[in-house]
Design a protein around this motif. Sequence first.
Motif, PDB file in Angstrom:
ATOM      1  N   ASP A  90     -46.113  -1.239  13.463  1.00  0.00           N
ATOM      2  CA  ASP A  90     -45.322  -0.026  13.977  1.00  0.00           C
ATOM      3  C   ASP A  90     -44.966   0.226  12.354  1.00  0.00           C
ATOM      4  OD1 ASP A  90     -45.738  -1.511  16.425  1.00  0.00           O
ATOM      5  OD2 ASP A  90     -44.155  -2.352  16.673  1.00  0.00           O
ATOM      6  N   SER A  91     -44.572  -0.774  11.818  1.00  0.00           N
ATOM      7  CA  SER A  91     -44.170   0.234  10.444  1.00  0.00           C
ATOM      8  C   SER A  91     -44.918   1.045  10.053  1.00  0.00           C
ATOM      9  CB  SER A  91     -43.183  -0.486   9.694  1.00  0.00           C
ATOM     10  OG  SER A  91     -44.474  -1.669   9.138  1.00  0.00           O
ATOM     11  N   ARG A  92     -46.201   0.515   9.438  1.00  0.00           N
ATOM     12  CA  ARG A  92     -47.627   0.987   9.198  1.00  0.00           C
ATOM     13  C   ARG A  92     -47.557   2.962   9.531  1.00  0.00           C
ATOM     14  NH1 ARG A  92     -52.141  -2.379   7.507  1.00  0.00           N
ATOM     15  NH2 ARG A  92     -52.829   0.035   6.621  1.00  0.00           N
ATOM     16  N   ILE A  93     -47.530   2.655  11.195  1.00  0.00           N
ATOM     17  CA  ILE A  93     -47.922   3.260  11.543  1.00  0.00           C
ATOM     18  C   ILE A  93     -45.637   4.516  11.884  1.00  0.00           C
ATOM     19  CG2 ILE A  93     -48.525   4.619  14.184  1.00  0.00           C
ATOM     20  CD1 ILE A  93     -50.037   2.273  14.650  1.00  0.00           C
ATOM     21  N   LEU A  94     -45.648   3.798  11.734  1.00  0.00           N
ATOM     22  CA  LEU A  94     -44.340   5.168  12.087  1.00  0.00           C
ATOM     23  C   LEU A  94     -43.636   5.623  10.342  1.00  0.00           C
ATOM     24  CD1 LEU A  94     -41.408   5.947  12.514  1.00  0.00           C
ATOM     25  CD2 LEU A  94     -40.534   3.805  11.699  1.00  0.00           C
ATOM     26  N   GLU A  95     -44.462   5.162   9.313  1.00  0.00           N
ATOM     27  CA  GLU A  95     -44.810   6.045   7.653  1.00  0.00           C
ATOM     28  C   GLU A  95     -45.544   7.179   7.788  1.00  0.00           C
ATOM     29  OE1 GLU A  95     -43.122   1.850   5.539  1.00  0.00           O
ATOM     30  OE2 GLU A  95     -45.363   2.652   5.214  1.00  0.00           O
ATOM     31  N   GLY A  96     -46.654   6.683   9.267  1.00  0.00           N
ATOM     32  CA  GLY A  96     -47.879   7.604   9.040  1.00  0.00           C
ATOM     33  C   GLY A  96     -47.324   8.596   9.578  1.00  0.00           C
ATOM     34  N   VAL A  97     -46.675   8.524  11.061  1.00  0.00           N
ATOM     35  CA  VAL A  97     -46.137   9.583  10.930  1.00  0.00           C
ATOM     36  C   VAL A  97     -45.375  10.151  11.169  1.00  0.00           C
ATOM     37  CG1 VAL A  97     -44.925   9.713  13.559  1.00  0.00           C
ATOM     38  CG2 VAL A  97     -46.843   8.479  13.799  1.00  0.00           C
ATOM     39  N   ALA A  98     -44.448   9.583  10.188  1.00  0.00           N
ATOM     40  CA  ALA A  98     -42.780  10.643   9.676  1.00  0.00           C
ATOM     41  C   ALA A  98     -44.232  11.423   8.448  1.00  0.00           C
ATOM     42  CB  ALA A  98     -41.810   9.597   9.294  1.00  0.00           C
ATOM     43  N   ALA A  99     -44.558  10.675   7.653  1.00  0.00           N
ATOM     44  CA  ALA A  99     -45.029  11.796   6.934  1.00  0.00           C
ATOM     45  C   ALA A  99     -46.142  13.106   7.457  1.00  0.00           C
ATOM     46  CB  ALA A  99     -46.708  10.525   5.481  1.00  0.00           C
ATOM     47  N   GLY A 100     -46.299  13.013   8.664  1.00  0.00           N
ATOM     48  CA  GLY A 100     -46.645  13.888   9.098  1.00  0.00           C
ATOM     49  C   GLY A 100     -48.627  13.968   9.558  1.00  0.00           C
ATOM     50  N   GLY A 115     -57.118   5.176  19.805  1.00  0.00           N
ATOM     51  CA  GLY A 115     -56.167   4.911  20.843  1.00  0.00           C
ATOM     52  C   GLY A 115     -55.394   3.688  20.691  1.00  0.00           C
ATOM     53  N   GLY A 116     -55.740   2.398  19.924  1.00  0.00           N
ATOM     54  CA  GLY A 116     -54.952   1.979  19.266  1.00  0.00           C
ATOM     55  C   GLY A 116     -53.239   2.851  18.684  1.00  0.00           C
ATOM     56  N   THR A 122     -46.230   5.426  21.594  1.00  0.00           N
ATOM     57  CA  THR A 122     -46.098   5.579  22.181  1.00  0.00           C
ATOM     58  C   THR A 122     -45.275   3.994  22.397  1.00  0.00           C
ATOM     59  OG1 THR A 122     -47.816   5.759  23.588  1.00  0.00           O
ATOM     60  CG2 THR A 122     -46.470   5.302  25.076  1.00  0.00           C
ATOM     61  N   ASN A 123     -45.489   3.008  22.446  1.00  0.00           N
ATOM     62  CA  ASN A 123     -43.702   1.608  22.376  1.00  0.00           C
ATOM     63  C   ASN A 123     -43.018   2.108  21.133  1.00  0.00           C
ATOM     64  OD1 ASN A 123     -45.796  -0.434  23.558  1.00  0.00           O
ATOM     65  ND2 ASN A 123     -46.525  -0.962  22.490  1.00  0.00           N
ATOM     66  N   LEU A 124     -43.311   2.858  19.499  1.00  0.00           N
ATOM     67  CA  LEU A 124     -42.080   3.483  19.403  1.00  0.00           C
ATOM     68  C   LEU A 124     -41.213   4.510  19.859  1.00  0.00           C
ATOM     69  CD1 LEU A 124     -44.288   3.854  15.734  1.00  0.00           C
ATOM     70  CD2 LEU A 124     -42.900   2.160  16.535  1.00  0.00           C
ATOM     71  N   ALA A 130     -37.265   7.506  22.574  1.00  0.00           N
ATOM     72  CA  ALA A 130     -37.507   9.199  22.048  1.00  0.00           C
ATOM     73  C   ALA A 130     -38.641   9.891  22.618  1.00  0.00           C
ATOM     74  CB  ALA A 130     -37.916   9.090  20.655  1.00  0.00           C
ATOM     75  N   PRO A 131     -38.330  11.086  23.171  1.00  0.00           N
ATOM     76  CA  PRO A 131     -38.727  11.397  24.254  1.00  0.00           C
ATOM     77  C   PRO A 131     -40.123  12.161  23.503  1.00  0.00           C
ATOM     78  CG  PRO A 131     -37.866  13.702  23.338  1.00  0.00           C
ATOM     79  CD  PRO A 131     -37.265  11.378  22.881  1.00  0.00           C
ATOM     80  N   ASN A 132     -40.309  12.077  21.685  1.00  0.00           N
ATOM     81  CA  ASN A 132     -42.049  12.820  21.076  1.00  0.00           C
ATOM     82  C   ASN A 132     -41.882  12.371  19.839  1.00  0.00           C
ATOM     83  OD1 ASN A 132     -40.158  14.847  19.576  1.00  0.00           O
ATOM     84  ND2 ASN A 132     -40.496  15.866  21.703  1.00  0.00           N
TER      85      ASN A 132
END
Length: 161
Positions: A90-100, A115-116, A122-124, A130-132
Amino acid sequence: MDNDVFRSFTTVPGVYAAQVDARGVLVRASQQLYRRLGCQPDDLHGRYLHDVVQRDGLRGETIIVMVAPDQQRTQRPDAIKYRKILTKMDSRILEGVAAGVPTAKLAGMVELSRGGVEYHVTNLLRKLRAPNRTSLVSKAYAEGILAAGTWPPKVVPDFVK
């Protein structure tokens, strides 16, 4: 909020300043904003800033928004035991999402399918209510999950199981 900081934003012509609470409800605004809307402070106090902007004709104008810290949240004694809410993935994916980082590229970086990655996003979204993705990153910074002032974005280790 520091009055000098608030006042510094109100000296620029055509720029309006507003302070909101964590829910987006107007706490106070600059005199220029009150004059622009033709109202008194009591007319806006307690209204959502979004509603003021949309309904009162402030589209396309510059508004500096400052969020007042939520005193109740920062003083909660049980906050520490609820901090470890993210897995390492989750933390690696959140960092990636935050970096765009786009989903396909992020999938390759964390060795998951697209999909993974979407599953974890979706879990985050659910965990942080958060809605998006934009709100997800914003809430993560607001909650202190993402360290402020770092690039690339980094999750604070205290939040990882």
